[in-house]
Design a protein around this motif. Structure first.
Motif, PDB file in Angstrom:
ATOM      1  N   GLU A  49       6.084  -0.211   4.707  1.00 55.57           N
ATOM      2  CA  GLU A  49       6.267  -1.378   5.449  1.00 55.57           C
ATOM      3  C   GLU A  49       6.156  -2.631   4.509  1.00 55.57           C
ATOM      4  OE1 GLU A  49       3.396  -1.301   8.538  1.00 55.57           O
ATOM      5  OE2 GLU A  49       4.311   0.523   9.648  1.00 55.57           O
ATOM      6  N   LEU A  50       5.990  -2.359   3.405  1.00 55.59           N
ATOM      7  CA  LEU A  50       5.696  -3.563   2.218  1.00 55.59           C
ATOM      8  C   LEU A  50       7.067  -4.167   1.964  1.00 55.59           C
ATOM      9  CD1 LEU A  50       3.310  -5.199   0.863  1.00 55.59           C
ATOM     10  CD2 LEU A  50       3.807  -3.655  -0.968  1.00 55.59           C
ATOM     11  N   ASP A  51       7.171  -5.470   1.861  1.00 54.10           N
ATOM     12  CA  ASP A  51       8.524  -5.855   1.796  1.00 54.10           C
ATOM     13  C   ASP A  51       8.677  -6.498   0.345  1.00 54.10           C
ATOM     14  OD1 ASP A  51       9.470  -5.698   4.412  1.00 54.10           O
ATOM     15  OD2 ASP A  51       8.885  -7.319   5.015  1.00 54.10           O
ATOM     16  N   ASN A  52       7.467  -6.909  -0.157  1.00 54.37           N
ATOM     17  CA  ASN A  52       7.287  -7.494  -1.314  1.00 54.37           C
ATOM     18  C   ASN A  52       6.276  -6.742  -2.261  1.00 54.37           C
ATOM     19  OD1 ASN A  52       7.489  -9.244  -3.820  1.00 54.37           O
ATOM     20  ND2 ASN A  52       7.110 -11.038  -2.324  1.00 54.37           N
ATOM     21  N   LEU A  53       7.010  -6.148  -3.663  1.00 48.42           N
ATOM     22  CA  LEU A  53       6.146  -5.355  -4.069  1.00 48.42           C
ATOM     23  C   LEU A  53       5.090  -6.090  -5.076  1.00 48.42           C
ATOM     24  CD1 LEU A  53       5.278  -2.392  -5.189  1.00 48.42           C
ATOM     25  CD2 LEU A  53       7.300  -2.705  -6.799  1.00 48.42           C
ATOM     26  N   HIS A  54       5.601  -7.580  -5.257  1.00 50.39           N
ATOM     27  CA  HIS A  54       4.706  -8.389  -6.121  1.00 50.39           C
ATOM     28  C   HIS A  54       3.355  -8.641  -5.506  1.00 50.39           C
ATOM     29  CE1 HIS A  54       7.861  -9.262  -9.030  1.00 50.39           C
ATOM     30  NE2 HIS A  54       8.940  -9.091  -7.851  1.00 50.39           N
ATOM     31  N   ASP A  55       3.419  -8.624  -4.352  1.00 45.34           N
ATOM     32  CA  ASP A  55       2.009  -8.823  -3.318  1.00 45.34           C
ATOM     33  C   ASP A  55       1.100  -7.997  -3.873  1.00 45.34           C
ATOM     34  OD1 ASP A  55       3.091 -11.290  -2.379  1.00 45.34           O
ATOM     35  OD2 ASP A  55       3.582 -10.356  -0.390  1.00 45.34           O
ATOM     36  N   LEU A  56       1.553  -6.650  -3.817  1.00 46.55           N
ATOM     37  CA  LEU A  56       0.763  -5.467  -4.281  1.00 46.55           C
ATOM     38  C   LEU A  56       0.135  -5.657  -5.749  1.00 46.55           C
ATOM     39  CD1 LEU A  56      -0.585  -2.640  -3.716  1.00 46.55           C
ATOM     40  CD2 LEU A  56       1.723  -1.937  -4.307  1.00 46.55           C
ATOM     41  N   THR A  57       1.146  -5.996  -6.405  1.00 50.01           N
ATOM     42  CA  THR A  57       0.669  -6.016  -7.864  1.00 50.01           C
ATOM     43  C   THR A  57      -0.291  -7.204  -8.122  1.00 50.01           C
ATOM     44  OG1 THR A  57       3.056  -5.319  -8.624  1.00 50.01           O
ATOM     45  CG2 THR A  57       1.737  -6.379 -10.173  1.00 50.01           C
ATOM     46  N   ILE A  58      -0.076  -8.301  -7.577  1.00 48.03           N
ATOM     47  CA  ILE A  58      -0.968  -9.524  -7.818  1.00 48.03           C
ATOM     48  C   ILE A  58      -2.373  -9.090  -6.971  1.00 48.03           C
ATOM     49  CG2 ILE A  58      -1.309 -11.789  -6.828  1.00 48.03           C
ATOM     50  CD1 ILE A  58       1.659 -12.216  -7.018  1.00 48.03           C
ATOM     51  N   ALA A  59      -2.279  -8.374  -5.789  1.00 49.80           N
ATOM     52  CA  ALA A  59      -3.797  -8.060  -5.200  1.00 49.80           C
ATOM     53  C   ALA A  59      -4.332  -7.201  -6.002  1.00 49.80           C
ATOM     54  CB  ALA A  59      -3.500  -7.447  -3.711  1.00 49.80           C
ATOM     55  N   ALA A  60      -3.660  -6.207  -6.545  1.00 49.32           N
ATOM     56  CA  ALA A  60      -4.363  -4.979  -7.388  1.00 49.32           C
ATOM     57  C   ALA A  60      -4.926  -5.633  -8.798  1.00 49.32           C
ATOM     58  CB  ALA A  60      -3.545  -3.789  -7.739  1.00 49.32           C
ATOM     59  N   ASP A  61      -4.098  -6.608  -9.194  1.00 51.94           N
ATOM     60  CA  ASP A  61      -4.596  -7.028 -10.354  1.00 51.94           C
ATOM     61  C   ASP A  61      -5.926  -8.051 -10.265  1.00 51.94           C
ATOM     62  OD1 ASP A  61      -2.658  -5.873 -11.936  1.00 51.94           O
ATOM     63  OD2 ASP A  61      -1.497  -7.647 -12.062  1.00 51.94           O
ATOM     64  N   LYS A  62      -5.981  -8.767  -9.088  1.00 50.46           N
ATOM     65  CA  LYS A  62      -6.908  -9.638  -8.617  1.00 50.46           C
ATOM     66  C   LYS A  62      -8.245  -8.738  -8.526  1.00 50.46           C
ATOM     67  CE  LYS A  62      -4.921 -13.552  -6.305  1.00 50.46           C
ATOM     68  NZ  LYS A  62      -4.969 -14.281  -5.079  1.00 50.46           N
ATOM     69  N   ALA A  63      -7.907  -7.675  -7.828  1.00 49.98           N
ATOM     70  CA  ALA A  63      -9.146  -6.817  -7.489  1.00 49.98           C
ATOM     71  C   ALA A  63      -9.781  -6.314  -8.671  1.00 49.98           C
ATOM     72  CB  ALA A  63      -8.742  -5.975  -6.553  1.00 49.98           C
ATOM     73  N   ASP A  64      -8.814  -6.006  -9.718  1.00 49.57           N
ATOM     74  CA  ASP A  64      -9.265  -5.160 -10.918  1.00 49.57           C
ATOM     75  C   ASP A  64      -9.948  -6.209 -11.783  1.00 49.57           C
ATOM     76  OD1 ASP A  64      -9.419  -3.125 -12.871  1.00 49.57           O
ATOM     77  OD2 ASP A  64      -7.866  -4.171 -13.866  1.00 49.57           O
ATOM     78  N   THR A  65      -9.398  -7.413 -11.989  1.00 52.66           N
ATOM     79  CA  THR A  65     -10.030  -8.312 -12.765  1.00 52.66           C
ATOM     80  C   THR A  65     -11.528  -8.701 -12.136  1.00 52.66           C
ATOM     81  OG1 THR A  65      -7.867  -8.974 -13.363  1.00 52.66           O
ATOM     82  CG2 THR A  65      -9.791 -10.733 -13.615  1.00 52.66           C
ATOM     83  N   ALA A  66     -11.665  -8.962 -11.033  1.00 56.70           N
ATOM     84  CA  ALA A  66     -12.877  -9.253 -10.212  1.00 56.70           C
ATOM     85  C   ALA A  66     -13.843  -8.337 -10.365  1.00 56.70           C
ATOM     86  CB  ALA A  66     -12.711  -9.748  -8.608  1.00 56.70           C
ATOM     87  N   LEU A  67     -13.532  -7.069 -10.294  1.00 59.05           N
ATOM     88  CA  LEU A  67     -14.357  -6.035 -10.382  1.00 59.05           C
ATOM     89  C   LEU A  67     -14.920  -5.959 -12.032  1.00 59.05           C
ATOM     90  CD1 LEU A  67     -15.762  -3.659  -9.228  1.00 59.05           C
ATOM     91  CD2 LEU A  67     -13.970  -2.198  -9.682  1.00 59.05           C
TER      92      LEU A  67
END
Length: 98
Positions: free
Chosen positions: A58-76
């Motif tokens: 159901e995900l239309d834009n793969l970039h959203d996933l990549t950005i969210a994952a990178d933000k979460a990883d960097t914050a952690l």
């Protein structure tokens, strides 16, 4: 070529101060830390939600996933780094002889 200065630390400090001043709660380090950890948790949950959407197609834009994952990883990583520094400081204080 013009190179602009990066003031990331200053802007992050201003954001933290603004959030502390906006809230009616007691201004304390523990509140600031709790809010920061809650924000990191929200980023992790958002990343997980995007991964679930990708898994079901159901995900239309793969970039959203990549950005969210990178933000979460960097914050952690930042949180873990701060935790390590706090533990090191605590151990150093405990080594001080009175």
């Amino acid at each position: 070529m013009n190179v602009n200065r990066i003031d990331g630390y200053k802007s992050l400090a201003e954001i933290g101060e603004k959030k502390l001043h906006d809230s009616k709660e007691e201004k304390s380090f523990s509140n600031f830390l709790t809010n920061a950890l809650n924000q990191v948790n929200e980023m992790q949950l958002e990343s997980t939600e995007y991964k679930k959407l990708l898994a079901v197609g159901e995900l239309d834009n793969l970039h959203d996933l990549t950005i969210a994952a990178d933000k979460a990883d960097t914050a952690l990583q930042v949180v873990m780094s701060i935790r390590s520094k706090v533990v090191e400081a605590y151990k150093e204080i405990m080594r001080i002889q009175i």
